[in-house]
Design an enzyme around this catalytic site. Structure first.
Site, PDB file in Angstrom:
ATOM      1  N   GLY A 127       0.837  -1.206   0.000  1.00 18.07           N
ATOM      2  CA  GLY A 127       0.000   0.000   0.000  1.00 18.07           C
ATOM      3  C   GLY A 127       0.866   1.248   0.000  1.00 18.07           C
ATOM      4  O   GLY A 127       1.938   1.288   0.605  1.00 18.07           O
ATOM      5  N   GLY A 182      -0.595   4.556   0.331  1.00 17.75           N
ATOM      6  CA  GLY A 182      -1.302   5.749   0.803  1.00 17.75           C
ATOM      7  C   GLY A 182      -0.434   6.488   1.805  1.00 17.75           C
ATOM      8  O   GLY A 182       0.792   6.315   1.819  1.00 17.75           O
ATOM      9  N   GLY A 201       1.445   3.926   4.139  1.00 21.90           N
ATOM     10  CA  GLY A 201       2.391   3.069   3.427  1.00 21.90           C
ATOM     11  C   GLY A 201       3.569   3.830   2.841  1.00 21.90           C
ATOM     12  O   GLY A 201       4.724   3.436   3.001  1.00 21.90           O
ATOM     13  N   ARG A 210     -21.546  13.451  13.401  1.00 26.48           N
ATOM     14  CA  ARG A 210     -21.795  12.738  12.146  1.00 26.48           C
ATOM     15  C   ARG A 210     -22.789  11.600  12.289  1.00 26.48           C
ATOM     16  O   ARG A 210     -23.714  11.459  11.492  1.00 26.48           O
ATOM     17  CB  ARG A 210     -20.484  12.126  11.633  1.00 26.48           C
ATOM     18  CG  ARG A 210     -19.546  13.125  11.059  1.00 26.48           C
ATOM     19  CD  ARG A 210     -18.259  12.461  10.614  1.00 26.48           C
ATOM     20  NE  ARG A 210     -17.403  13.473  10.002  1.00 26.48           N
ATOM     21  CZ  ARG A 210     -16.186  13.237   9.532  1.00 26.48           C
ATOM     22  NH1 ARG A 210     -15.669  12.044   9.607  1.00 26.48           N
ATOM     23  NH2 ARG A 210     -15.486  14.208   8.984  1.00 26.48           N
ATOM     24  N   HIS A 257     -17.970   5.676   4.623  1.00 28.44           N
ATOM     25  CA  HIS A 257     -16.901   6.604   4.320  1.00 28.44           C
ATOM     26  C   HIS A 257     -15.587   6.217   4.973  1.00 28.44           C
ATOM     27  O   HIS A 257     -14.525   6.407   4.416  1.00 28.44           O
ATOM     28  CB  HIS A 257     -17.427   7.980   4.726  1.00 28.44           C
ATOM     29  CG  HIS A 257     -16.475   8.921   5.297  1.00 28.44           C
ATOM     30  ND1 HIS A 257     -15.665   9.696   4.510  1.00 28.44           N
ATOM     31  CD2 HIS A 257     -16.193   9.249   6.558  1.00 28.44           C
ATOM     32  CE1 HIS A 257     -14.945  10.472   5.287  1.00 28.44           C
ATOM     33  NE2 HIS A 257     -15.224  10.215   6.526  1.00 28.44           N
ATOM     34  N   GLU A 260      -5.629   3.193   8.172  1.00 30.71           N
ATOM     35  CA  GLU A 260      -7.028   2.770   8.303  1.00 30.71           C
ATOM     36  C   GLU A 260      -7.159   1.248   8.390  1.00 30.71           C
ATOM     37  O   GLU A 260      -8.157   0.729   8.891  1.00 30.71           O
ATOM     38  CB  GLU A 260      -7.855   3.305   7.108  1.00 30.71           C
ATOM     39  CG  GLU A 260      -9.360   3.205   7.307  1.00 30.71           C
ATOM     40  CD  GLU A 260     -10.169   3.731   6.121  1.00 30.71           C
ATOM     41  OE1 GLU A 260      -9.596   4.448   5.269  1.00 30.71           O
ATOM     42  OE2 GLU A 260     -11.371   3.446   6.048  1.00 30.71           O
ATOM     43  N   ARG A 320     -14.707   8.104  14.367  1.00 29.82           N
ATOM     44  CA  ARG A 320     -13.520   8.919  14.137  1.00 29.82           C
ATOM     45  C   ARG A 320     -13.887  10.398  14.031  1.00 29.82           C
ATOM     46  O   ARG A 320     -14.888  10.742  13.416  1.00 29.82           O
ATOM     47  CB  ARG A 320     -12.810   8.491  12.849  1.00 29.82           C
ATOM     48  CG  ARG A 320     -11.568   9.286  12.558  1.00 29.82           C
ATOM     49  CD  ARG A 320     -10.853   8.798  11.315  1.00 29.82           C
ATOM     50  NE  ARG A 320     -11.634   8.944  10.096  1.00 29.82           N
ATOM     51  CZ  ARG A 320     -11.821  10.106   9.458  1.00 29.82           C
ATOM     52  NH1 ARG A 320     -11.306  11.224   9.930  1.00 29.82           N
ATOM     53  NH2 ARG A 320     -12.540  10.144   8.350  1.00 29.82           N
ATOM     54  N   LEU A 342      -5.975  11.463   8.434  1.00 32.65           N
ATOM     55  CA  LEU A 342      -4.680  11.798   7.838  1.00 32.65           C
ATOM     56  C   LEU A 342      -3.613  11.781   8.923  1.00 32.65           C
ATOM     57  O   LEU A 342      -2.500  11.292   8.728  1.00 32.65           O
ATOM     58  CB  LEU A 342      -4.755  13.177   7.180  1.00 32.65           C
ATOM     59  CG  LEU A 342      -5.828  13.343   6.092  1.00 32.65           C
ATOM     60  CD1 LEU A 342      -5.794  14.756   5.523  1.00 32.65           C
ATOM     61  CD2 LEU A 342      -5.615  12.334   4.983  1.00 32.65           C
TER      62      LEU A 342
END
Lengths: 246, 637, 219
Positions: free
Chosen positions: B40, B42, B45, B330, B401, B425, B435, B441
């Protein structure tokens, strides 16, 4: 809606490809173009026909994965969006849509509409960074940056690396891509120490990948989904001039 | 097996410092001898691969994209938290820690969350040094804003593209290491198995997506940073290729899967418009600051929203939550929207949407005032829906999401398989049951830049790792089992496409294990999912061969895994007989209709152990104790 | 970071060379057109003959002439070399290609407009420069020009080529500044000065044959 799709099909890198015509009904104006391709693939797959390969991922115009030449233009008829942000309401009923991969020697075709843009990565590897190791960075506020400098650098940093600039350019030149990174880092104070090597290294790699040279048609700027300015190319040119002569 | 979270002794604020001191180091001259596989690219990674290569390890980084720059971290909009207290508004490491624990509804580990808050300041510094263009004030210093209802301004941002800019920063650092030859990057490779030898993670088997070859990669440690599994819902804000195969196959090799039912639903997404919808797009939550959410008071009222008079509108969030109004968290906003639509008040063509209306603020402050704050979001809305939100209200609906659940890890980021580390994640650790905005991030980068470099060296230095080559029989066995699975998939030759099964699974998950869950629905899902899985394995059709670029085959394997993971999510949701954070069980609500936690029975991490196909997974519990942030019930009345 | 480039070998160096030689040639155009404006002076060609005679006898001008030829040669050589280089970058063309939306015609036909200008240059040198420079004719320089321009066919060719020169300069002048990195800094000024080059100078040159064809046709 009904549409006719002329889509480039090519088995692999070395095969001969060609346009294949598909008719697609049940298209609604709210569908995205990629969803129309999904729908087409659904029909093909159910009947055992190889699905049309096309690269896509985020489908909101930021990852830069999609790369379709639509009716002769990278990312299709709208300005400032990627192919995944094209909706069918942009086309007339009974329209014919021609979809091809981005074409450049440096972007060999993998299959159908999928291309290999690793040349871009190799250009970044040749200098498109600031050499800082993890740890030891000073506090972010020790280096004030004026809003103007920051915004100008950001305009260049917005590049999504999709390759539309290359696809649009009659010379398949990667200048806008390279210039965007050189200008992003070269305009910021953090990027100053490596300014010269960065520009030289990236341009050397760009040339060796087989991209063409810029001939200032500015088509790249027009077709860039992030509307990155050719002013960045001027910046890159002057960086090279400065690095080699002054 | 007893779960050992290996949380260091000592006071909260000293735990990370003392554990760093106690960790063993690998001699710089020896680091090159260790081959680290990072799956990965992202935020987590790329950050890990770059940082480890800088330290001198021999790193292989791989992802299924053509380029490491395309991971879905790139789509994060809002920002990244760090308690720098630049705004002088009373922020501190402890406050970020406390907010995160509370926001997670007391289902995360105190020690992990405190460490996250501690290192988050360094992330900002690191990214600035890389050239990330964070927003600045006119004086040239960094600008922050408050985000997601927090009372302090601790969110750093880069226009609406924070994720993109942070990822490009990490990508550039990774690229530098690739250019230097310190990292070997393999693109278009999908991890299909984890290879465990003598109880240690010793490598992976990947499929080369271009030619279909199975490739075995042996190493001394494996790091998974492969993101979340929201796509189990089919429609989510995740990118289309996001999948759970890497973590799922690691789970099947013995890594425990923790809290799978903690999946976050984001309230302000653009609703589904056609039956062929392929994904959903998120709009920043900031819209709720100035937009009012409502539905018509009459069921099935299909009038043009501008024709519905004030007294026939139900501003239900303002009615139910007079003090927080449209700014409830949320999960609450999402759940209430679903409830309204389920009761028949939904609007739009599909009746699965509610209005988000700026009319009053446009009237009060003028269109330019609204445009200055939200122009880009209004444009995005128009681009997707073709409608002008200045003239008629937006329609919104919640969408899956983010997934807080993931592979179980200890304090050192290591899963229950020694040598298998899980970052970002893909792991379960820091966000508990819910979260906070701008924390994803932060966590990805904290794991990659500032935690794994220490904890990995401790593992390598304190364990004996024998030399293993990819010719080892375990690799061959794995390759064989993957090849036979692929062969089986291709041989079914039914009449339905992979996508149809994925959609159907998504429907089941949304219906029975989405924003609101109950035992009856979950039990129903436990009947539906295995039946669907069976149909998948008997009637899916995958044209083409395994020896070339075949996206249908890729998808088929991902969906096959989702069909198993979906079941685990439901089982987890069923056993957690409480409501907490994003996990809302209708049987467990307060009189006001709010989430009712059961700290006596469920103050634990539910970690599931694979027991073999056709067998129920085994549940292990890691008790969570709260010494610093004392649990309290949320209330937004 | 071992990689680097030689200025002349790189794609950008190629642009920079084209830019500098192009601007140098633009400078020549200014001098050329200002001298030739003497053709319009109604003195039966006395001033023009004087000027033309001075040009062909001055040592300074002759040395500049060598530079000028070198400038043309480099500009042309680099242009063609670049064109070949660029052709290789897209070995397979699009089935459907729609560049007119994104770029101007002028910018895409630089090789074509340049080639026509080159052809024109050769004809022009043969007709005027060679006789005037080497003085092997009985006519005065002014009469040489006057007679040549009385041919409508020749004038048509002449004006056509100047239109192509205008196209070439329309793109080339501002592009030269882009290629050396100055365009965005001086955008307004460059666009204004560019008008002189792509409009006024070609128009002045084109006025000369038309002047002899229409106004002086009878003499």
């Amino acid at each position: 809606m009904h549409i006719t799709l002329n889509i480039w099909r090519q088995k692999d890198r070395n095969s001969q490809g060609g346009l294949v015509t598909y008719e697609l009904s049940d298209v609604t104006p709210d569908m995205s173009l990629l969803e129309a391709l999904d729908l087409l693939n659904l029909g093909l797959v159910r009947t055992g026909v190889d699905a049309i390969a096309f690269d896509n991922d985020c489908r909101e115009g930021i990852c830069g994965t999609c790369c379709l030449q639509i009716n002769g233009r990278p990312h299709g008829p709208l300005k400032g969006v990627a192919a995944c942000q094209i909706y069918m309401r942009s086309f007339e009923d009974n329209a014919t849509i021609i979809i091809e991969p981005f074409r450049a020697k440096a972007f060999p075709i993998v299959k159908d509409l999928v291309i290999d843009r690793s040349a871009f990565d190799r250009i970044i590897q040749a200098g498109g960074f600031i050499s800082v190791k993890t740890g030891g960075a000073p506090d972010g506020n020790t280096l004030p940056i004026s809003k103007h400098t920051l915004e100008t650098a950001f305009d260049a940093a917005a590049c999504i690396g999709c390759g539309a600039c290359v696809a649009a350019c009659k010379n398949a030149s990667a200048m806008l891509f390279v210039a965007a990174k050189v200008a992003h880092l070269g305009r910021l104070p953090q990027g100053q120490p490596e300014r010269k090597q960065r520009a030289l290294g990236m341009v050397a790699q760009m040339d060796s990948e087989g991209f063409g040279a810029c001939s200032n048609t500015y088509a790249c700027q027009y077709e860039c989904p992030k509307q990155i300015s050719v002013d960045n190319i001027a910046f890159l040119n002057s960086e090279i001039l400065r690095a080699k002569i002054f | 097996m007893e779960l050992d979270s290996r949380i260091p002794e000592g006071p909260l604020e000293k735990k990370w410092d003392s554990s760093r001191f106690n960790m063993k180091l690998v001699n710089p001259a020896n680091r090159l001898k260790y081959h680290i596989i990072v799956v990965g690219t992202g935020l987590a990674g790329s950050a890990a691969a770059a940082s480890l290569a800088e330290l001198g390890y021999n790193v292989t980084s791989l992802c299924y994209h053509e380029s490491p720059r395309r991971a879905h971290s790139i789509a994060a909009q809002g920002g990244i938290n760090a308690p720098k207290n630049y705004a002088n508004d009373g922020d501190s490491i402890y406050r970020l820690f406390y907010d995160t624990i509370k926001g997670g509804d007391y289902r995360s580990r105190e020690a992990n969350v405190y460490r996250l808050a501690q290192v988050s300041g360094s992330i900002i510094d690191q990214c600035v040094a890389q050239g990330v263009p964070f927003a600045r004030e006119y004086g040239g210093l960094l600008e922050t804003r408050s985000f997601g209802g927090t009372q302090v301004s601790r969110t750093f941002f880069a226009r609406g593209q924070t994720g993109q800019q942070l990822l490009l920063g990490a990508y550039q650092s990774l690229s530098r290491q690739i250019g230097l030859g310190a990292v070997k990057f393999l693109g278009r490779r999908e991890m299909l198995d984890l290879v465990v030898i003598d109880g240690q993670a010793r490598g992976i088997v990947v499929r080369n997506l271009i030619n279909g070859n199975l490739e075995s990669i042996a190493g001394d440690a494996v790091i998974l940073a492969t993101g979340g599994y929201s796509n189990v819902f089919f429609l989510s804000t995740n990118a289309r290729q996001c999948n759970a195969s890497a973590i799922w196959r690691a789970y099947k090799r013995g890594a425990f899967f923790a809290n799978p039912c903690f999946t976050q639903i984001h309230p302000t997404c653009i609703p589904v418009s056609s039956e062929h919808q392929s994904k959903l797009t998120l709009m920043s939550e900031s819209l709720r600051n100035d937009g009012r959410i409502w539905v018509p008071k009459a069921v099935g009222d299909k009038r043009d929203p501008n024709q519905i008079p004030e007294n026939e509108r139900d501003y239900y969030l303002e009615r139910l939550y007079p003090s927080f109004g449209n700014l409830v968290p949320r999960d609450v906003a999402s759940r209430r929207a679903k409830e309204m639509c389920d009761k028949g008040y939904g609007v739009g063509a599909t009746s699965m949407a509610v209005y988000l209306d700026f009319r009053d603020n446009i009237k009060r402050h003028g269109k330019p005032w609204v445009a200055e704050k939200y122009a880009n979001l209004f444009e995005m809305y128009q681009e997707i829906t073709g409608e002008n939100a200045y003239e008629a209200p937006m329609r919104i609906y919640p969408a899956a999401h983010y997934t807080m659940g993931g592979l179980w890890i200890d304090y050192n980021m290591m899963s229950t398989i020694p040598g298998l580390f899980v970052l970002g994640e893909a792991n379960f650790s820091d966000h508990g049951a819910n979260r906070l905005g701008a924390s994803a991030l932060m966590q990805g980068l904290a794991d990659g830049y500032f935690i794994i470099p220490y904890t990995l060296s401790d593992y390598l230095a304190s364990n004996k790792i024998k030399a293993v080559a990819n010719s080892h029989s375990a690799f061959k066995d794995s390759e064989q089992s993957i090849a036979s699975m692929i062969k089986k998939l291709l041989s079914i030759s039914g009449n339905r496409a992979v996508e149809e099964f994925h959609k159907e699974l998504g429907d089941i998950m949304c219906q029975h294990c989405g924003m609101a869950r109950n035992a009856e629905g979950l039990k129903k899902a436990l009947e539906l999912i295995p039946a669907l899985r069976e149909r998948f394995w008997s009637s899916v059709r995958i044209p083409g061969s395994s020896e070339d670029f075949n996206q249908e085959l890729e998808k088929a394997q991902q969906v096959a895994d989702f069909l198993e993971l979906g079941q685990l999510i439901v089982e987890d949701a069923l056993q957690r007989e409480e409501s907490c954070g994003s996990h809302f069980r209708e049987e467990f609500e307060t009189e006001d209709g709010e989430a009712k936690r059961d700290d006596d029975r469920f103050s634990h991490v539910a970690a599931w152990e694979f027991q073999g196909h056709g067998k129920s997974p085994m549940l292990h519990k890691e008790h969570l104790s709260f010494e610093y942030a004392k649990p309290s019930q949320r209330s937004y009345k | 970071m071992a990689k680097t480039i030689s200025l002349y070998g790189s794609s950008i160096g190629q642009k920079i060379v084209s830019a500098f030689t192009g601007l140098f040639l633009c400078g020549f155009l200014v001098i050329h057109v200002s001298g030739n404006l003497l053709l319009f002076k109604n003195d039966g060609g006395v001033s023009f003959d004087h000027y033309a005679g001075a040009l062909s006898s001055s040592v300074l001008i002759r040395s500049i002439e060598i530079l000028l030829f070198a400038g043309f040669a480099i500009h042309i050589f680099w242009g063609i070399r670049g064109w070949i280089f660029n052709r290789r970058a897209r070995p397979k063309n699009y089935a459907e290609y729609n560049p007119s939306e994104s770029s101007s015609l002028f910018s895409r036909i630089m090789l074509l407009s340049g080639s026509i200008v080159l052809f024109f240059l050769v004809v022009h040198l043969k007709n005027f420069w060679v006789p005037i420079r080497f003085g092997a004719q009985d006519l005065s320089d002014y009469d040489l020009v006057r007679i040549a321009f009385q041919s409508p066919l020749y004038d048509f060719f002449y004006v056509f080529c100047l239109v192509l020169l205008a196209f070439h300069l329309r793109q080339g002048f501002q592009a030269a500044f882009q290629s050396v990195g100055l365009r965005s800094l001086w955008l307004k000024a460059i666009n204004m000065v560019a008008i002189i080059f792509w409009l006024l100078i070609p128009a002045a040159f084109a006025a000369m044959p038309l002047y002899f064809l229409l106004a002086k046709g009878g003499r």
